[in-house]
Design an enzyme around this catalytic site. Structure first.
Site, PDB file in Angstrom:
ATOM      1  N   GLY A  15       0.969  -1.065  -0.075  1.00  7.86           N
ATOM      2  CA  GLY A  15       0.135   0.122   0.047  1.00  7.86           C
ATOM      3  C   GLY A  15       0.873   1.207  -0.016  1.00  7.86           C
ATOM      4  N   LEU A  16       0.258   2.501  -0.013  1.00  4.84           N
ATOM      5  CA  LEU A  16       0.877   3.738  -0.247  1.00  4.84           C
ATOM      6  C   LEU A  16       1.719   3.781   1.222  1.00  4.84           C
ATOM      7  CD1 LEU A  16      -1.674   5.938  -1.891  1.00  4.84           C
ATOM      8  CD2 LEU A  16       0.415   5.200  -2.960  1.00  4.84           C
ATOM      9  N   SER A  17       2.613   4.749   1.201  1.00  2.00           N
ATOM     10  CA  SER A  17       3.328   5.213   2.356  1.00  2.00           C
ATOM     11  C   SER A  17       2.146   5.864   3.220  1.00  2.00           C
ATOM     12  CB  SER A  17       4.416   6.329   1.929  1.00  2.00           C
ATOM     13  OG  SER A  17       4.938   6.803   3.111  1.00  2.00           O
ATOM     14  N   ALA A  19       0.051   4.270   4.461  1.00  3.85           N
ATOM     15  CA  ALA A  19      -1.394   3.596   4.688  1.00  3.85           C
ATOM     16  C   ALA A  19      -1.741   2.648   6.048  1.00  3.85           C
ATOM     17  CB  ALA A  19      -1.694   2.596   3.483  1.00  3.85           C
ATOM     18  N   GLY A  20      -0.691   2.330   6.457  1.00  9.96           N
ATOM     19  CA  GLY A  20      -0.817   1.574   7.813  1.00  9.96           C
ATOM     20  C   GLY A  20      -0.306   0.111   7.709  1.00  9.96           C
ATOM     21  N   LYS A  21       0.793  -0.326   6.795  1.00 11.43           N
ATOM     22  CA  LYS A  21       1.319  -1.225   6.550  1.00 11.43           C
ATOM     23  C   LYS A  21       2.049  -1.941   8.017  1.00 11.43           C
ATOM     24  CE  LYS A  21       3.629   0.066   2.961  1.00 11.43           C
ATOM     25  NZ  LYS A  21       3.263   1.502   3.192  1.00 11.43           N
ATOM     26  N   THR A  22       2.739  -1.006   8.189  1.00 11.57           N
ATOM     27  CA  THR A  22       3.871  -1.310   9.538  1.00 11.57           C
ATOM     28  C   THR A  22       3.045  -1.453  10.901  1.00 11.57           C
ATOM     29  OG1 THR A  22       5.819  -0.285   8.519  1.00 11.57           O
ATOM     30  CG2 THR A  22       5.878  -0.584  11.010  1.00 11.57           C
ATOM     31  N   SER A  89       5.886  -1.779  -2.433  1.00 12.37           N
ATOM     32  CA  SER A  89       5.914  -2.785  -3.427  1.00 12.37           C
ATOM     33  C   SER A  89       4.892  -2.156  -4.587  1.00 12.37           C
ATOM     34  CB  SER A  89       5.709  -4.158  -3.259  1.00 12.37           C
ATOM     35  OG  SER A  89       4.656  -4.255  -2.092  1.00 12.37           O
TER      36      SER A  89
END
Length: 193
Positions: A15-17, A19-22, A89
Site C-alpha cells: 500500500g501507499l506510504s 496507509a498503515g502497513k507497518t 511494493s
C-alpha cells in the site's frame, strides 16, 4: 510456549506510504507471538538500510529491493516462520514474481486514500515530494498499482487496527496457516467478517 507445528507463510502488506502497513504488521505479529507462533517482520525501510544501501528509488532499484525482501521471506517461510513483510511494493509484476517464488503467500492490500496517507505522514515525505525536494515518490511522481485480487483488503481509513487485524487473522485461519484451537476465547475468527 512455541508452536513447533506451524506452517511457514508470508503475509505481504502492500500500500501507499502512510496507509498503515507497518502498524498492521506489528499488530498481527503481537497477536501471533502471544499464541506461541514464530514470527519475523521484514520492513522494507529497515531491510533497505541493511542490504539495499546501494539501491536508489528508480523502478529497477525498487523492483530489486522487493526481490531481495522476497528472497529473505522465501528462506524464512520454507523454514516454517510466519513472515510479515511491510513494503510499498508498488508494481504488480514484481509482487506476482515474489508470490510465485514464496508459494505460501497472502497478499494484504492496505488501502487508504492518498489524502489520508498524506494527513498521517509524520515525516513530511509527501510534503517534500509535492515541493519536488524528493523525486520518484510513489503516489506523487510514480504510480502505485493496487493489487487486482488481494487475498485481504484492509480499508484503514474506515476500519480500526483491530478490525483490519481480525480480517488478516481470519484469512490465515481459513487457509490453514493458523489453528482454530489457538483462539479459544475469540469466536470472531470462525466467522466471515
Amino acid at each position: 510456549m512455541e508452536n513447533n507445528n506451524q506452517t511457514g507463510v508470508t503475509i505481504w502488506f502492500t500500500g501507499l506510504s502512510g496507509a498503515g502497513k507497518t502498524t498492521l504488521s506489528f499488530a498481527v505479529a503481537e497477536e501471533l507471538r502471544s499464541l506461541g507462533y514464530t514470527v519475523e517482520i521484514l520492513d522494507s525501510t529497515v531491510v533497505r538500510q541493511d542490504i539495499g544501501k546501494s539501491l536508489g528509488f528508480s523502478k529497477v532499484d525498487r523492483d530489486e529491493n522487493i526481490r531481495r525482501i522476497g528472497f529473505l521471506a522465501h528462506l524464512l517461510t520454507r523454514n516454517r516462520v510466519i513472515v510479515l513483510v511491510s513494503a510499498i511494493s508498488p508494481y504488480n509484476e514484481v509482487r506476482s514474481e515474489v508470490k510465485k517464488r514464496i508459494g505460501n503467500f497472502i497478499e494484504v492490500y492496505v488501502n487508504a486514500p492518498l489524502e489520508v496517507c498524506e494527513a498521517r505522514d509524520k515525516k513530511g515525505l509527501y510534503q517534500l515530494a509535492r515541493a519536488r525536494e524528493i523525486q520518484e515518490f510513489t503516489g506523487i511522481d510514480l504510480p502505485y498499482e493496487a493489487p487486482p485480487n488481494p487475498d485481504v483488503e484492509c480499508r484503514t481509513d474506515l476500519e480500526t487496527v483491530a478490525e483490519s487485524k481480525e480480517k488478516i487473522i481470519l484469512k490465515m485461519v481459513n487457509l490453514g496457516y493458523l489453528k482454530p484451537r489457538d483462539f479459544p476465547d475469540n469466536n470472531a475468527y470462525f466467522f466471515e467478517i
